[in-house]
Design an enzyme around this catalytic site. Structure first.
Site, PDB file in Angstrom:
ATOM      1  N   THR A 155      21.722  54.976  57.174  1.00 39.50           N
ATOM      2  CA  THR A 155      21.308  54.456  56.093  1.00 39.50           C
ATOM      3  C   THR A 155      20.283  53.449  56.074  1.00 39.50           C
ATOM      4  O   THR A 155      20.016  52.924  57.307  1.00 39.50           O
ATOM      5  CB  THR A 155      22.637  53.927  55.341  1.00 39.50           C
ATOM      6  N   LYS A 201      16.455  48.627  44.903  1.00 33.23           N
ATOM      7  CA  LYS A 201      16.029  49.801  45.427  1.00 33.23           C
ATOM      8  C   LYS A 201      14.501  49.914  45.120  1.00 33.23           C
ATOM      9  O   LYS A 201      14.163  49.876  43.963  1.00 33.23           O
ATOM     10  CB  LYS A 201      16.708  51.062  44.768  1.00 33.23           C
ATOM     11  N   TRP A 236      16.730  51.375  49.744  1.00 34.75           N
ATOM     12  CA  TRP A 236      17.638  50.218  49.625  1.00 34.75           C
ATOM     13  C   TRP A 236      16.948  48.957  50.334  1.00 34.75           C
ATOM     14  O   TRP A 236      16.612  48.981  51.430  1.00 34.75           O
ATOM     15  CB  TRP A 236      19.111  50.431  49.773  1.00 34.75           C
ATOM     16  N   GLU A 254      25.321  59.700  52.280  1.00 32.63           N
ATOM     17  CA  GLU A 254      26.483  60.332  52.682  1.00 32.63           C
ATOM     18  C   GLU A 254      26.678  61.526  51.920  1.00 32.63           C
ATOM     19  O   GLU A 254      27.712  62.035  52.365  1.00 32.63           O
ATOM     20  CB  GLU A 254      27.565  59.213  52.112  1.00 32.63           C
TER      21      GLU A 254
END
Length: 538
Positions: A181, A434, A439, A326
């Site tokens: 991530t 964002k 992010w 995810e």
């Protein structure tokens, strides 16, 4: 039923047998290259053979540090099909995070684009497991580099076996890919993808109710191949026989428009920032976009005005989708149901701007402290998702316990759901920012700011941005008698974060609003920031 294993060797053999004449068009630093899938699969086999000769074994991680091009596509299939794990590394991460994820993944080999070599050279001494570096260059000779040992991708492929046999003994639940991530809070979190998950996600992309990818398409993934497998499009396009156009290093909106026109691209995918740039290019130049049947948009909410501009001004259908690392990432798609075609243009646009309905094969529910929320489009709760291409844990990370509970992925997104099953994101649970589909952690920035000797308190909030959707603004309270400038504060942050994480503004406040228990009251702070920035621009 036969227990046929859903693995990537099985997938690419289908391409090799039935779509030999279909094409991969690849833009690199030296120009544009065209290959048939027959040629590409031979190169995939040669790459697997070369990696095996370098000592790569089943379960080993091979990292890619690269743009969207044919060599990256070759690694997508070659690495998992020999039983190893493909780790796509985000080239936009800070040096600190790059070192962390390469060491955490225990990458054995790194495949690197030539223009990105300096980034890896700067951190080589901190990499603990990498045994070899391979440069993915078009040039016949190796470029100068401090990396040791250092190999040429093309020389390795030329000297390897193009008939190398992909493994037949792989289990569909074996790991195939690893993606981290963008580090919303703390260090990046690794998500491991299985052969089965990639296979079923590719199947989902071919559904008419989702993206409808097919052999007839010419697909151009603009979303980076280092980010969530370019939303799975390279895998699905190869398997389904669609031509691929890979836009290469640092593609500008003008380059993208030209590639669409020249190659008759029918479907393309990227974040809203990309499409805002393309709209600007279309306004300034003359490009033929008639081949496009769909623009796929995800990463953050698409502005209604942008959707309307694509469809009304240029006649380009726009598909709004939602996902995360995810979820592989396709989770919801915003498409009107057949009986909604008679709605007014405004109502249709309202529906289309939402995140959409769960993709067939997955389950979704929205819960708050009282249980599942009413499907009325008003009651809010956190979105939970589960299904065969949804991760069930983070790779070697204790944060698994927070995100994966009772068989569900807790997304951290607060949404509403209407009676049609359409979800709309209305807030975020951790005050994330964002920007351009990536992010940014306000907490990490705040912690870094408060390490400055002149800063007493710091809070970071998002403000709307017409290009990037959101950008961070730092609000600081200085210690008594302290004196520091905006430039000095940004200079203090610069070595710690990727460039795009750095706040656009630094506001000096006397006090940061707080809740009754002493926490920063960010809702009030956002309003204060908007007013202060508006005043400063007058």
């Amino acid at each position: 039923m036969m227990n046929t294993q859903l693995t990537l060797p099985f997938m690419i053999k289908h391409t090799e047998k039935y779509y030999t004449k279909k094409k991969v068009i690849s833009r690199t630093l030296s120009g544009t290259h065209t290959f048939t899938y027959k040629e590409i699969v031979k190169r995939m086999r040669s790459l697997a053979s070369a990696l095996e000769a370098l000592g790569v074994k089943k379960g080993d991680r091979v990292g890619t540090f690269a743009w969207n091009h044919h060599r990256h596509l070759e690694a997508y299939f070659a690495v998992p099909s020999m039983g190893a794990v493909l780790h796509t590394i985000n080239i936009r991460l800070s040096e600190e995070h790059l070192v962390y994820i390469i060491n955490h993944a225990e990458d054995k080999i790194l495949l690197i684009d030539p223009d990105l070599l300096p980034l890896i050279e700067r951190i080589q001494d901190r990499l603990q497991t990498v045994e070899a570096f391979v440069v993915m260059t078009d040039e016949a000779s190796l470029p100068e580099s401090k990396l040791k040992p250092f190999y040429s991708y093309e020389e390795l492929v030329q000297d390897a076996d193009p008939t190398y046999e992909f493994r037949e003994d792989l289990d569909e639940n074996d790991p195939a890919g690893l993606c981290y991530t963008s580090a919303t809070t703390g260090k990046p979190k690794g998500v491991m993808y299985t052969h089965r998950g990639i296979y079923l996600h590719s199947m989902a992309l071919g559904m008419a109710n989702t993206v409808g990818l097919s052999e007839a398409d010419i697909a151009m993934p603009v979303v980076p191949m280092f980010h969530v497998n370019a939303w799975g499009i390279p895998f699905a396009a190869a398997w389904l026989g669609a031509d691929q156009v890979l836009p290469g290093p640092s593609p500008t909106p003008q380059i993208l428009a030209s590639l669409i026109e020249e190659n008759q691209v029918s479907i393309t995918a990227g974040v809203p920032t990309i499409w805002l740039g393309l709209l600007k290019a279309l306004e300034q130049g003359s490009y033929n976009m008639k081949s496009l049947r769909a623009v796929l948009c995800g990463g953050s909410a698409a502005p209604k005005g942008m959707i309307q501009a694509f469809e009304s001004t240029y006649g380009i259908p726009f598909i709004h989708a939602y996902g995360m690392t995810e979820t592989s990432p396709l989770a919801t798609v915003s498409r009107l149901k057949s009986y909604q075609s008679d709605l007014s243009e405004g109502d249709r646009l309202e529906f289309r701007s939402r995140q959409g309905m769960i993709v067939p094969g997955l389950e979704l529910k929205v819960v708050n402290e009282n249980g599942e929320v009413a499907a009325d489009g008003e009651e809010m709760g956190e979105m939970l998702i589960r299904g065969p291409w949804i991760a069930d844990q983070y790779y070697k990370d204790e944060r698994t316990e927070d995100a994966f509970r009772d068989g569900w992925l807790h997304t951290g997104d607060v949404v509403t759901m209407d009676e049609e099953g359409v979800v709309k994101i209305v807030d975020r649970t951790k005050d994330l920012i964002k920007s351009g589909g990536e992010w940014i952690s306000s907490v990490d920035l705040e912690n870094a700011l408060m390490a400055h000797e002149a800063i007493y308190e710091a809070a970071v909030v998002a403000i709307p941005d017409p290009k990037w959707q959101e950008r961070p603004v730092a609000c600081v309270v200085l210690k008594e008698n302290a004196n520091v400038t905006k430039e000095e504060i940004l200079g203090f942050l610069k070595p710690q974060f990727a460039k795009w994480w750095l706040p656009d503004e630094v506001l000096f406040l006397e006090e940061i609003p707080k809740t009754s228990v002493g926490k920063f009251l960010k809702m009030a702070l956002r309003d204060q920031v908007k007013k202060q920035l508006a005043i400063s621009k007058e």
